[in-house]
Design an enzyme around this catalytic site. Structure first.
Site, PDB file in Angstrom:
ATOM      1  N   ASN A   1       0.825  -1.215   0.000  1.00  0.00           N
ATOM      2  CA  ASN A   1       0.000   0.000   0.000  1.00  0.00           C
ATOM      3  C   ASN A   1       0.854   1.258   0.000  1.00  0.00           C
ATOM      4  O   ASN A   1       0.408   2.303  -0.462  1.00  0.00           O
ATOM      5  CB  ASN A   1      -0.912   0.002   1.234  1.00  0.00           C
TER       6      ASN A   1
ATOM      7  N   ASP B   1       1.646   6.912   0.125  1.00  0.00           N
ATOM      8  CA  ASP B   1       0.610   6.017  -0.396  1.00  0.00           C
ATOM      9  C   ASP B   1       0.752   5.786  -1.895  1.00  0.00           C
ATOM     10  O   ASP B   1       0.603   6.698  -2.712  1.00  0.00           O
ATOM     11  CB  ASP B   1      -0.765   6.635  -0.091  1.00  0.00           C
TER      12      ASP B   1
ATOM     13  N   ASP C   1      -0.981  -6.949   3.384  1.00  0.00           N
ATOM     14  CA  ASP C   1      -0.999  -5.937   4.440  1.00  0.00           C
ATOM     15  C   ASP C   1      -1.884  -4.757   4.039  1.00  0.00           C
ATOM     16  O   ASP C   1      -1.835  -4.288   2.895  1.00  0.00           O
ATOM     17  CB  ASP C   1       0.438  -5.439   4.667  1.00  0.00           C
TER      18      ASP C   1
ATOM     19  N   GLU D   1      -5.631  -8.470   4.916  1.00  0.00           N
ATOM     20  CA  GLU D   1      -5.793  -7.871   6.227  1.00  0.00           C
ATOM     21  C   GLU D   1      -6.728  -6.679   6.057  1.00  0.00           C
ATOM     22  O   GLU D   1      -6.328  -5.636   5.530  1.00  0.00           O
ATOM     23  CB  GLU D   1      -4.443  -7.418   6.795  1.00  0.00           C
TER      24      GLU D   1
HETATM   25  C1  LM2 Z   1      -0.679  -2.831   8.989  1.00  0.00           C
HETATM   26  N1  LM2 Z   1      -1.716  -3.389   8.534  1.00  0.00           N
HETATM   27  O1  LM2 Z   1      -2.667  -2.728   7.900  1.00  0.00           O
HETATM   28  C2  LM2 Z   1       0.297  -3.562   9.805  1.00  0.00           C
HETATM   29  O2  LM2 Z   1      -0.259  -4.791  10.263  1.00  0.00           O
HETATM   30  C3  LM2 Z   1       0.712  -2.667  10.929  1.00  0.00           C
HETATM   31  O3  LM2 Z   1       1.559  -3.336  11.820  1.00  0.00           O
HETATM   32  C4  LM2 Z   1       1.384  -1.450  10.333  1.00  0.00           C
HETATM   33  O4  LM2 Z   1       1.667  -0.467  11.331  1.00  0.00           O
HETATM   34  C5  LM2 Z   1       0.507  -0.750   9.324  1.00  0.00           C
HETATM   35  N2  LM2 Z   1      -0.511  -1.533   8.742  1.00  0.00           N
HETATM   36  C6  LM2 Z   1       1.360  -0.229   8.174  1.00  0.00           C
HETATM   37  O5  LM2 Z   1       1.834  -1.299   7.390  1.00  0.00           O
HETATM   38  C7  LM2 Z   1       2.941  -0.554  11.942  1.00  0.00           C
HETATM   39  C8  LM2 Z   1       2.929   0.088  13.319  1.00  0.00           C
HETATM   40  C9  LM2 Z   1       2.949   1.596  13.252  1.00  0.00           C
HETATM   41  C10 LM2 Z   1       4.093   2.060  12.384  1.00  0.00           C
HETATM   42  C11 LM2 Z   1       3.883   1.455  10.997  1.00  0.00           C
HETATM   43  C12 LM2 Z   1       4.966   1.856  10.016  1.00  0.00           C
HETATM   44  O6  LM2 Z   1       1.780  -0.346  14.040  1.00  0.00           O
HETATM   45  O7  LM2 Z   1       3.146   2.104  14.578  1.00  0.00           O
HETATM   46  O8  LM2 Z   1       4.112   3.467  12.321  1.00  0.00           O
HETATM   47  O9  LM2 Z   1       3.912   0.028  11.107  1.00  0.00           O
HETATM   48  O10 LM2 Z   1       6.235   1.466  10.483  1.00  0.00           O
HETATM   49  C13 LM2 Z   1       5.333   4.085  12.727  1.00  0.00           C
HETATM   50  C14 LM2 Z   1       5.102   5.028  13.888  1.00  0.00           C
HETATM   51  C15 LM2 Z   1       4.157   6.147  13.463  1.00  0.00           C
HETATM   52  C16 LM2 Z   1       4.731   6.905  12.249  1.00  0.00           C
HETATM   53  C17 LM2 Z   1       5.003   5.874  11.129  1.00  0.00           C
HETATM   54  C18 LM2 Z   1       5.659   6.519   9.920  1.00  0.00           C
HETATM   55  O11 LM2 Z   1       4.546   4.304  14.970  1.00  0.00           O
HETATM   56  O12 LM2 Z   1       4.012   7.069  14.534  1.00  0.00           O
HETATM   57  O13 LM2 Z   1       3.745   7.835  11.782  1.00  0.00           O
HETATM   58  O14 LM2 Z   1       5.868   4.837  11.619  1.00  0.00           O
HETATM   59  O15 LM2 Z   1       6.930   7.005  10.240  1.00  0.00           O
HETATM   60  C19 LM2 Z   1       4.108   9.204  11.837  1.00  0.00           C
HETATM   61 CA    CA Z   2      -3.700   3.386  -0.488  1.00  0.00          CA
END
Ligand code: LM2
Ligand code: CA
Length: 452
Positions: free
Chosen positions: A96, A154, A184, A211
């Protein structure tokens, strides 16, 4: 049902979250294959941002298979080793988005450079959707599918160029022998875009599970995605939690209103729900969590995935000992870190149970109106679950042929005699279970992931 059945092995999957490719390979040979799992779902294999948090895996930098979990060669070796053990690999496909715009520019785990709108040799500004703000309203379909999920850039999945590039990545994984994909963030991609990508694959019938976190009242629902794969049924996991937390007598109704059984991926928890309080149980629930797994594996609904990750206190923290570019190998002797749920005798026993009762439906349901339930799976199996704080003793009426059976749940292999009326008497400990099945004497062979 779910991923293609492997002859004699069913289709039960195991999610080894943040396990390195070499540790998955070793575990396939020593444990996962012999235990009767048919598939392992692994964390995303593509190059991603550096950092010690687990979620760096979800910020792609390129589609080179060079990640904190291992190299391309290690990935290939894992696929081959697992296949030889009868286990297919399901890859987590993050398509995505690329990295977070908030992170700016940097160097990925494989040495590739990246920046906002800039992934040299892969994507440029034209590859991303016009909306550059973050998703804030899940009631707005356009926003959810075209804007940035937590700032992640995106991809313009409506364009042919992006579809071709994503398909090339998935085809590369197929060429290495992966058996299927966990897609994902499918909710954030229009279903038609996913269908268009899938039609470009070398095997357009390969197994996909989407998902899509279904939420009442939102415009985008898991059922929309069934044109290109199954969908994970998050409501099953939430329902399971509420029954296990209260009383399980009504748990037969757990599937009311859910996706059709043959299109639903089910789990007790996944890597997001276990740490985000999304209304599921997690390993911290101890014996009740195990019982939740016992029920999922005993009950004929959906395609089950057992989850096995690592212990955490901090939601973001990666595997202890991680560096910016490498995660240490998993080890089930390191019980301070790895949950190794798939090594629990209860869970291994129930994987065997599910394989043994395949194709049967629920028979002779009994419950005490509270936390003690029992049911048969035709003339192939019978399970008792005691979700109460006291041991229970009862004579159970099964549909099993008379004979001696070994309890598949207890580590000690207690034996029970089913009489000519199909009855046996047992005492089941507090928060305990018992499962009897007509088990084939030789474990099944068969190779997973052969195109169906
Ligand atoms: C998913 N499914 O739809 C995954 O299962 C999930 O684990 C992913 O989020 C999300 N979608 C994107 O693939 C995880 C996690 C986030 C994290 C993202 C990206 O839960 O906390 O975001 O991966 O690594 C992190 C930071 C967030 C920040 C982002 C971008 O927590 O605060 O946003 O990175 O830098 C500003
Ligand atoms: Ca999208």
């Amino acid at each position: 049902l779910g991923a293609p059945e492997v002859p004699g092995r069913g289709s039960t999957a195991l999610n080894l979250f943040q396990w390195t490719w070499s540790s998955v390979a070793a575990e396939c040979t020593s444990t996962i294959g012999p235990a009767g799992f048919a598939y392992v779902q692994v964390s995303p294999p593509q190059e991603h941002i550096q950092g010690t948090a687990w979620w760096t895996s979800y910020q792609p930098v390129s589609y080179r298979l060079e990640s904190k979990l291992g190299t391309r060669a290690e990935f290939k070796n894992m696929v081959d080793t697992c296949r030889a053990a009868g286990v297919g690999i399901i890859a987590d496909a993050v398509i995505n988005h690329m990295t977070g715009a908030d992170a700016g520019s940097g160097t990925g785990t494989g040495g590739s450079t990246f920046g906002v709108d800039n992934f040299p040799g892969i994507y440029d500004a034209s590859s991303f959707n016009d909306c550059r703000s973050n998703i804030s309203n899940y009631g707005d379909r356009y926003q959810v599918q075209n804007c940035r999920l937590v700032s992640l850039q995106d991809l313009r999945t409506g364009s042919n160029a992006v579809r071709d590039r994503i398909a090339a990545y998935l085809n590369d994984l197929l060429s290495l022998g992966v058996a299927g994909f966990r897609m994902d963030a499918s909710k954030h991609i229009p279903a038609a875009d996913l269908e268009a990508i899938k039609s470009r694959l070398s095997n357009p019938n390969v197994f996909w599970v989407h998902e899509v976190i279904g939420s009442a009242g939102e415009p985008i629902q898991p059922s929309e995605y069934l044109g290109s794969g199954d969908s994970h049924e998050f409501q099953y996991a939430r329902n399971l939690k509420s029954y296990m937390d209260g009383s399980i007598a009504g748990i037969r109704g757990i599937t009311n209103g859910l996706l059709p059984s043959d299109r639903a991926g089910v789990f007790v928890d996944n890597h997001d729900t276990e740490r985000d309080g999304h209304g599921t149980m997690n390993y911290q629930w101890g014996q009740k969590y195990i019982l939740g797994n016992v029920f999922m594996l005993a009950y004929p609904y959906g395609w089950p995935t057992v989850y096995s990750g690592y212990k955490f206190t901090d939601r973001d923290a990666g595997v202890p000992g991680s560096t910016a570019t490498r995660v240490p190998d998993a080890s089930c002797s390191n019980t301070a870190v790895w949950t190794c749920m798939h090594r629990k005798p209860e869970i291994q026993g129930m994987v065997k149970f599910r394989n043994a009762v395949s194709g049967t439906s629920v028979t002779s349901w009994w419950d005490d109106g509270n936390n003690h339930i029992a049911f048969g799976r035709g003339d192939k199996g019978y399970v008792v679950i005691n979700n109460g704080a006291n041991a229970v003793t009862r004579t159970y009426q099964t549909s099993l042929p008379a004979g001696e059976y070994t309890d598949l749940v207890s580590a000690t292999g207690t034996r029970y005699t089913v009489d000519s009326s199909g009855r046996f008497t047992a005492t089941v400990p507090q928060y305990g279970a018992l499962a009897l099945a007509v088990v084939a004497s030789t474990p099944g062979g068969g190779e997973p992931g052969d195109p169906g």
